[in-house]
Design an enzyme around this catalytic site. Structure first.
Site, PDB file in Angstrom:
ATOM      1  N   ARG A 179      37.190  43.502  41.995  1.00  0.00           N
ATOM      2  CA  ARG A 179      35.816  43.505  41.486  1.00  0.00           C
ATOM      3  C   ARG A 179      35.606  44.781  40.677  1.00  0.00           C
ATOM      4  O   ARG A 179      35.788  45.880  41.195  1.00  0.00           O
ATOM      5  CB  ARG A 179      34.840  43.423  42.654  1.00  0.00           C
ATOM      6  N   GLU A 235      44.073  30.711  37.633  1.00  0.00           N
ATOM      7  CA  GLU A 235      43.156  29.664  38.069  1.00  0.00           C
ATOM      8  C   GLU A 235      42.625  28.875  36.877  1.00  0.00           C
ATOM      9  O   GLU A 235      42.843  29.236  35.720  1.00  0.00           O
ATOM     10  CB  GLU A 235      41.995  30.268  38.862  1.00  0.00           C
ATOM     11  N   HIS A 238      36.785  38.066  34.026  1.00  0.00           N
ATOM     12  CA  HIS A 238      35.970  36.850  34.013  1.00  0.00           C
ATOM     13  C   HIS A 238      34.854  36.929  35.052  1.00  0.00           C
ATOM     14  O   HIS A 238      34.878  37.777  35.953  1.00  0.00           O
ATOM     15  CB  HIS A 238      36.831  35.616  34.281  1.00  0.00           C
ATOM     16  N   HIS A 280      42.119  39.242  38.459  1.00  0.00           N
ATOM     17  CA  HIS A 280      43.115  38.991  39.503  1.00  0.00           C
ATOM     18  C   HIS A 280      44.490  39.476  39.054  1.00  0.00           C
ATOM     19  O   HIS A 280      44.836  39.364  37.862  1.00  0.00           O
ATOM     20  CB  HIS A 280      43.198  37.503  39.824  1.00  0.00           C
TER      21      HIS A 280
END
Length: 320
Positions: free
Chosen positions: A198, A120, A178, A103
Site C-alpha cells: 500500500r 491479476e 493501481h 504487487h
C-alpha cells in the site's frame, strides 16, 4: 474417487471500503457491514476454501488436492505448481476508493515472502455513473519524481484514471500501480498471493482511528514506472463459444455468453473455473446439475472432460 464440479463456501472479508453489493446484487449470505471481498476459491493459509456439495462436502480444497493432485489440478498444472493451487478467485465491492497499491512479481515475492507474485485481472460487473479505476501512470516517471509526489501527497497527479462500465476487462501485471474506485463491483482473478504494498491511502483512518500501514520502501523496488497501455483487454462476445480475453503465463480467461444449451469438451491438463458474472443458468456434468449465475463460482476438476452450460448467463472461464 470420481470427482465432480465443486461449489465452495465463500470467505467474506471485512474492508474499510466495503459496501453492500455483495449481499444485495450477488445475494451473498452476509449479515455484517463493510464486507468488501468474497473469496470464492482460495488456498491462502488461514483462508482455505471448503467444499459445499456432494460426497466431498466439508473437505478443504487443499486436502482434496493433496489426496488427488493430478485429477484435481491436471497433469500440466501439477508439474508446474505441485500441490499449490495457483489462483485466488474473488468478487470485490468497493463502496469507497481502495488504497493505491502495487504487487511484487514472482522473483521479489519469493525472495521477500516465500510466495507467488500477484498478477491479476478485473472484470467490471457493475459500475456507478462516473466510476473509475486507477491503473498505471499517465506518463513515464522516474523513481525520484514518484517519491517527491508521494511525500507532497500529490501522487494522484501522476496516475492514469480510466472510467469503467459493465463488461470492461483489465489486466494488471505485477508491478503496475493501481486502485479500484468507489462504486465498482468486479470479479478478480489473480495468482495465489495476499501480498499488497500500500503506497497511499488518502490519509484515511480505520474503525479504531488508526492510519493503515503503508509499504513505501517495499513498493519502490516493485513498481514499474513506465507508462504502458497494455491493460485494457478487448474481446469478442460471440454467443455460446469461448471468447479468449486474457492469455498470461499465470492464467487464461475467456468470456462466454450462453443463450442456448451448449456442451464444451475440456482439455484435461488443467482444472477449469466458471464465474457467473451476469444472468442465470446451470452447469451440467453427467447426472449433476449445479446453478451457475451472477455471483457464484464453480471449480471443475481436470478429470472432468465435458460439461454443458444452459440458461441465459454470462460466464468467465479460467484455467492455467
Amino acid at each position: 474417487m470420481n470427482l465432480y464440479p465443486l461449489i465452495f463456501n465463500p470467505i467474506f472479508k471485512e474492508r474499510l471500503w466495503g459496501g453492500d453489493k455483495l449481499r444485495e446484487e450477488l445475494h451473498k449470505s452476509i449479515n455484517q457491514p463493510l464486507i468488501g471481498e468474497s473469496w470464492e476459491i482460495s488456498t491462502v493459509k488461514g483462508d482455505v476454501s471448503i467444499i459445499n456439495n456432494g460426497a466431498l462436502k466439508g473437505t478443504s480444497l487443499q486436502a482434496l488436492i493433496e489426496e488427488h493432485p493430478k485429477a484435481t489440478l491436471g497433469e500440466n498444472v501439477y508439474k508446474r505448481f505441485g500441490t499449490d493451487f495457483p489462483l485466488l478467485i474473488k468478487f470485490i465491492d468497493a463502496a469507497q476508493d481502495l488504497s493505491i497499491q502495487v504487487h511484487p512479481n514472482n522473483e521479489l515475492a519469493k525472495k521477500r515472502h516465500n510466495s507467488f507474485g500477484k498478477t491479476e485481472m478485473w472484470y467490471i460487473m457493475e459500475a456507478d455513473p462516473n466510476s473509475s479505476i486507477i491503473i498505471g501512470f499517465n506518463r513515464d516517471v522516474s523513481k525520484e519524481e514518484y517519491q517527491a509526489h508521494l511525500e507532497k501527497k500529490t501522487l494522484t497527479q501522476l496516475l492514469n484514471y480510466e472510467k469503467v462500465k459493465h463488461g470492461d476487462m483489465f489486466f494488471i501485471p505485477a508491478g503496475k500501480i493501481h486502485a479500484i474506485g468507489a462504486g465498482v463491483l468486479l470479479a478478480e482473478i489473480q495468482q495465489t498471493s495476499d501480498i499488497t504494498y500500500r503506497v497511499y491511502d488518502f490519509d484515511r483512518k480505520d474503525k479504531n482511528g488508526n492510519y493503515r500501514e503503508l509499504h513505501t520502501e517495499l513498493a519502490l523496488d516493485a513498481i514499474d514506472f513506465q507508462r504502458k497501455d497494455d491493460f485494457h483487454k478487448f474481446y469478442n462476445k460471440t454467443e455460446n463459444i469461448e471468447n479468449q480475453a486474457v492469455n498470461s503465463p499465470y492464467f487464461t480467461t475467456s468470456y462466454l455468453k450462453i443463450t442456448q444449451t451448449t456442451s464444451f469438451k475440456l482439455p484435461q491438463d488443467s482444472f477449469h473455473i466458471y464465474m457467473g458474472v451476469g444472468g442465470k443458468g446451470s452447469l451440467q456434468y453427467k447426472n449433476i446439475e449445479l446453478p451457475l449465475e451472477k455471483g457464484n463460482t464453480l471449480l471443475v476438476p481436470a478429470c472432468c472432460s465435458e460439461i454443458t452450460l444452459t440458461g441465459a448467463v454470462e460466464v468467465l472461464q479460467v484455467h492455467c
